[in-house]
Design a protein around this motif. Structure first.
Motif, short mmCIF file in Angstrom:
data_model
loop_
_atom_site.label_atom_id
_atom_site.label_comp_id
_atom_site.label_asym_id
_atom_site.label_seq_id
_atom_site.Cartn_x
_atom_site.Cartn_y
_atom_site.Cartn_z
N HIS A 10 -4.59 -15.21 3.54
CA HIS A 10 -5.77 -15.62 2.75
C HIS A 10 -6.90 -16.13 3.66
O HIS A 10 -7.59 -17.09 3.33
N VAL A 11 -7.09 -15.47 4.81
CA VAL A 11 -8.08 -15.94 5.78
C VAL A 11 -9.48 -15.46 5.39
O VAL A 11 -9.69 -14.27 5.08
N GLY A 12 -10.41 -16.36 5.40
CA GLY A 12 -11.81 -16.04 5.15
C GLY A 12 -12.71 -16.75 6.14
O GLY A 12 -12.34 -17.79 6.69
N LYS A 13 -13.87 -16.17 6.39
CA LYS A 13 -14.84 -16.79 7.29
C LYS A 13 -16.23 -16.60 6.72
O LYS A 13 -16.66 -15.47 6.46
N THR A 14 -16.92 -17.72 6.53
CA THR A 14 -18.29 -17.71 6.05
C THR A 14 -19.19 -18.30 7.12
O THR A 14 -18.90 -19.38 7.65
N SER A 45 -14.28 -8.14 15.36
CA SER A 45 -14.40 -9.16 16.41
C SER A 45 -14.16 -10.56 15.85
O SER A 45 -13.55 -11.40 16.52
N THR A 46 -14.63 -10.81 14.64
CA THR A 46 -14.44 -12.13 14.03
C THR A 46 -12.96 -12.42 13.82
O THR A 46 -12.49 -13.54 14.07
N ILE A 47 -12.21 -11.43 13.38
CA ILE A 47 -10.77 -11.61 13.20
C ILE A 47 -10.09 -11.95 14.52
O ILE A 47 -9.28 -12.88 14.61
N LEU A 48 -10.43 -11.22 15.57
CA LEU A 48 -9.83 -11.48 16.88
C LEU A 48 -10.22 -12.85 17.41
O LEU A 48 -9.38 -13.57 17.97
N ARG A 49 -11.46 -13.24 17.23
CA ARG A 49 -11.92 -14.55 17.72
C ARG A 49 -11.26 -15.68 16.95
O ARG A 49 -10.94 -16.73 17.52
N MET A 50 -11.03 -15.49 15.67
CA MET A 50 -10.31 -16.51 14.90
C MET A 50 -8.87 -16.61 15.37
O MET A 50 -8.33 -17.71 15.55
N MET A 51 -8.23 -15.47 15.58
CA MET A 51 -6.85 -15.50 16.02
C MET A 51 -6.72 -16.12 17.41
O MET A 51 -5.73 -16.80 17.71
N ALA A 52 -7.72 -15.89 18.26
CA ALA A 52 -7.71 -16.47 19.61
C ALA A 52 -8.01 -17.97 19.61
O ALA A 52 -7.83 -18.63 20.64
N GLY A 53 -8.49 -18.52 18.49
CA GLY A 53 -8.82 -19.93 18.41
C GLY A 53 -10.21 -20.26 18.89
O GLY A 53 -10.55 -21.43 19.06
N ILE A 54 -11.06 -19.23 19.12
CA ILE A 54 -12.43 -19.46 19.59
C ILE A 54 -13.30 -19.96 18.45
O ILE A 54 -14.15 -20.84 18.63
N ILE A 55 -13.14 -19.36 17.28
CA ILE A 55 -13.76 -19.86 16.07
C ILE A 55 -12.64 -20.08 15.05
O ILE A 55 -11.53 -19.58 15.22
N ASP A 200 1.11 1.24 16.56
CA ASP A 200 2.17 1.44 15.59
C ASP A 200 1.62 1.41 14.17
O ASP A 200 2.16 2.07 13.28
N ARG A 201 0.53 0.65 14.02
CA ARG A 201 -0.08 0.51 12.69
C ARG A 201 -1.58 0.40 12.87
O ARG A 201 -2.07 -0.25 13.80
N VAL A 202 -2.32 1.05 11.99
CA VAL A 202 -3.77 1.08 12.03
C VAL A 202 -4.30 0.42 10.77
O VAL A 202 -3.80 0.68 9.67
N VAL A 203 -5.32 -0.44 10.93
CA VAL A 203 -5.94 -1.14 9.80
C VAL A 203 -7.40 -0.73 9.74
O VAL A 203 -8.15 -0.94 10.70
N PHE A 204 -7.83 -0.13 8.63
CA PHE A 204 -9.22 0.21 8.42
C PHE A 204 -9.88 -0.94 7.65
O PHE A 204 -9.42 -1.32 6.58
N LEU A 205 -10.97 -1.45 8.22
CA LEU A 205 -11.69 -2.59 7.65
C LEU A 205 -13.07 -2.16 7.16
O LEU A 205 -13.71 -1.31 7.77
N ARG A 206 -13.50 -2.78 6.10
CA ARG A 206 -14.87 -2.63 5.64
C ARG A 206 -15.27 -3.92 4.92
O ARG A 206 -14.51 -4.42 4.09
N GLY A 207 -16.43 -4.45 5.27
CA GLY A 207 -16.90 -5.66 4.62
C GLY A 207 -15.99 -6.85 4.78
O GLY A 207 -15.91 -7.71 3.89
N GLY A 208 -15.28 -6.91 5.91
CA GLY A 208 -14.42 -8.06 6.19
C GLY A 208 -13.10 -8.06 5.45
O GLY A 208 -12.41 -9.08 5.42
N ALA A 209 -12.72 -6.93 4.87
CA ALA A 209 -11.46 -6.85 4.13
C ALA A 209 -10.71 -5.59 4.51
O ALA A 209 -11.30 -4.58 4.90
N VAL A 210 -9.38 -5.65 4.40
CA VAL A 210 -8.54 -4.48 4.66
C VAL A 210 -8.71 -3.50 3.51
O VAL A 210 -8.53 -3.85 2.34
N GLN A 211 -9.03 -2.25 3.85
CA GLN A 211 -9.16 -1.21 2.83
C GLN A 211 -8.05 -0.17 2.91
O GLN A 211 -7.70 0.43 1.90
N LEU A 212 -7.50 0.01 4.10
CA LEU A 212 -6.45 1.01 4.28
C LEU A 212 -5.61 0.61 5.47
O LEU A 212 -6.14 0.15 6.49
#
Length: 243
Positions: A10-14, A45-55, A200-212
């Motif tokens: 349930h991760v979100g970033k505003t 990039s926002t997802i990666l930066r959150m996971m890295a603890g930068i933001i 192994d797995r590919v995630v398609f993103l659009r508008g900050g959400a997983v679509q596929l």
């Protein structure tokens, strides 16, 4: 079944009133390689930066190896190697001096520096200033610093930008080797051939959400495409929806 090594729930970033990431979920097993794909502004990039603890997320929880940044940031950070999409290197520092700095910061032995330079094919240029390097050579130094401590989780933002075909293939081999040795990898890319060869797995993103989401084969089959690049093109042209 063991708990996933990485969990985002349930991760979100505003940012400045704009919702950049919307209710993002992902569970990643140890040793799994995940590719984040999407157009500009999709939130990779926002997802990666959150996971890295930068933001830090505005909402939701991120757990790596059982640790959360807000409750045990030192142990959390020790698990992660992060490769940004670009970095302004200190003027005058050589490639070897740069990696020695990162090795000391990450608690890796100095002997690891020469190994890392050799892994990325820069053993003959260790005495040259990184500021004089080409884009592709800077990318290889960034990859080396992310791998310097052999982290359990490797996060990379557009890691193959600027690499020539030889080093793109070598990068795929190095990352697959790391995954085979138990390292978990999450990377973003616009280069679908890299995602297809490596993930192994590919995630398609659009508008900050997983679509596929799925393996390359599953996504190709679902969209009736011959390759992942074609699948992405059809998906994106169709509005980037999961249906």
């Amino acid at each position: 079944m063991p708990e996933p090594f990485v969990q985002m729930q349930h991760v979100g970033k505003t940012i400045k009133g704009q919702e950049i990431i919307r209710d993002f979920h992902i569970n990643i097993r140890e040793g799994e390689v995940i590719a984040l794909c999407g157009g500009n502004g999709a939130g990779k990039s926002t997802i990666l930066r959150m996971m890295a603890g930068i933001i830090h997320p505005s909402r939701g929880e991120i757990t790596v190896g059982g640790f959360q940044w807000k409750t045990n940031r030192r142990r959390y950070a020790e698990l992660i190697g992060y490769m940004p999409d670009d970095y302004r290197f200190s003027a005058g520092l050589t490639a070897k001096e740069t990696l020695l700095f990162w090795a000391k910061l990450r608690g890796a032995p100095a002997s690891r520096v020469d190994e890392a330079l050799a892994e990325v094919g820069l053993e003959q240029t260790g005495a040259k200033p990184v500021a004089s390097f080409s884009k592709g050579m800077r990318q290889r130094i960034l990859f080396a610093q992310a791998m310097i401590s052999r982290p359990r989780l490797l996060l990379m933002d557009e890691p193959t930008n600027g690499l020539d075909p030889y080093w793109m293939d070598t990068f795929v081999k190095l990352v697959r080797q790391a995954a085979d040795q138990g390292q978990t990898v999450l990377f973003s890319t616009h280069q679908l051939q890299v995602a297809e060869a490596l993930a192994d797995r590919v995630v398609f993103l659009r508008g900050g959400a997983v679509q596929l989401e799925g393996s390359g084969e599953e996504i190709r089959s679902r969209l009736g495409a011959a390759g992942l690049a074609e699948a992405f093109g059809e998906w994106y042209a169709g509005g980037g929806n999961s249906e």
